[in-house]
Motif scaffolding. Structure first.
Motif, PDB file in Angstrom:
ATOM      1  N   ARG A   8       2.403   1.702  -3.453  1.00 25.89           N
ATOM      2  CA  ARG A   8       1.439   2.267  -4.408  1.00 25.89           C
ATOM      3  C   ARG A   8       1.245   3.755  -4.165  1.00 25.89           C
ATOM      4  O   ARG A   8       1.172   4.548  -5.111  1.00 25.89           O
ATOM      5  N   LYS A   9       1.150   4.152  -2.894  1.00 23.22           N
ATOM      6  CA  LYS A   9       0.980   5.567  -2.563  1.00 23.22           C
ATOM      7  C   LYS A   9       2.202   6.364  -3.008  1.00 23.22           C
ATOM      8  O   LYS A   9       2.068   7.444  -3.592  1.00 23.22           O
ATOM      9  N   THR A  50       0.825  -1.201   0.000  1.00 26.23           N
ATOM     10  CA  THR A  50       0.000   0.000   0.000  1.00 26.23           C
ATOM     11  C   THR A  50       0.870   1.266   0.000  1.00 26.23           C
ATOM     12  O   THR A  50       0.608   2.205  -0.755  1.00 26.23           O
TER      13      THR A  50
END
Length: 154
Positions: free
Chosen positions: A45-46, A42
């Motif tokens: 991806r950020k 996560t």
């Protein structure tokens, strides 16, 4: 049963309890690693999205009322500079509502920095359209052919 049998039985119980506790600990540790892996994906991806956004310009346009007249403000709210910025009006009647020499003098614009803007003088009258279709075209570090349709209203 002798005392050594009791000691052996007690040792077997302690070993079974230790085995059970170790199994539960390993299960929790496995879940922890899975959650950590999910969190890392996560965050990656950020971070990728932030890097992508830092390389993109985001152009928009809207009308401003200044005194008794109107201006069409074309602005960059992205994090990167926009290059070769062009403005196209969807229909010719829309282009007639702007001073053509002003548009030709300002566009194509070589570079529009982040949070930069350009104002075009609008010749607004009672018979003008209240909604315009405008195509904004530009290049940035992310792509060499960006396009956005905007529909500013007076």
């Amino acid at each position: 049963m002798t005392s050594s049998d009791y000691v052996a039985l007690f040792a077997l119980g302690v070993s079974a309890a230790a085995l059970f506790i170790t199994y539960r600990f390993n299960e929790r540790q496995k879940k922890f690693f899975e959650n950590q892996e999910l969190l890392n994906r996560t965050l990656q991806r950020k971070e990728d999205a932030e890097v992508k956004a830092s390389r993109q310009a985001e152009l928009d346009a809207n009308f401003l009322k200044i005194g008794t007249g109107y201006r069409l403000r074309v602005f960059n709210r992205g994090k990167a500079a926009a290059r070769h910025v062009r403005v196209e009006f969807a229909d010719e009647s829309s282009a007639d509502d702007f001073i053509s020499s002003d548009v030709e003098r300002k566009f194509p614009l070589e570079v529009m920095q982040p949070h930069g803007s350009v104002d075009l003088i609008a010749a607004v009258s009672m018979d003008c359209a209240s909604k315009y279709s405008i195509r904004l075209l530009w290049e940035d570090d992310h792509s060499s052919s960006n396009e956005r349709m905007v529909y500013p209203t007076i």
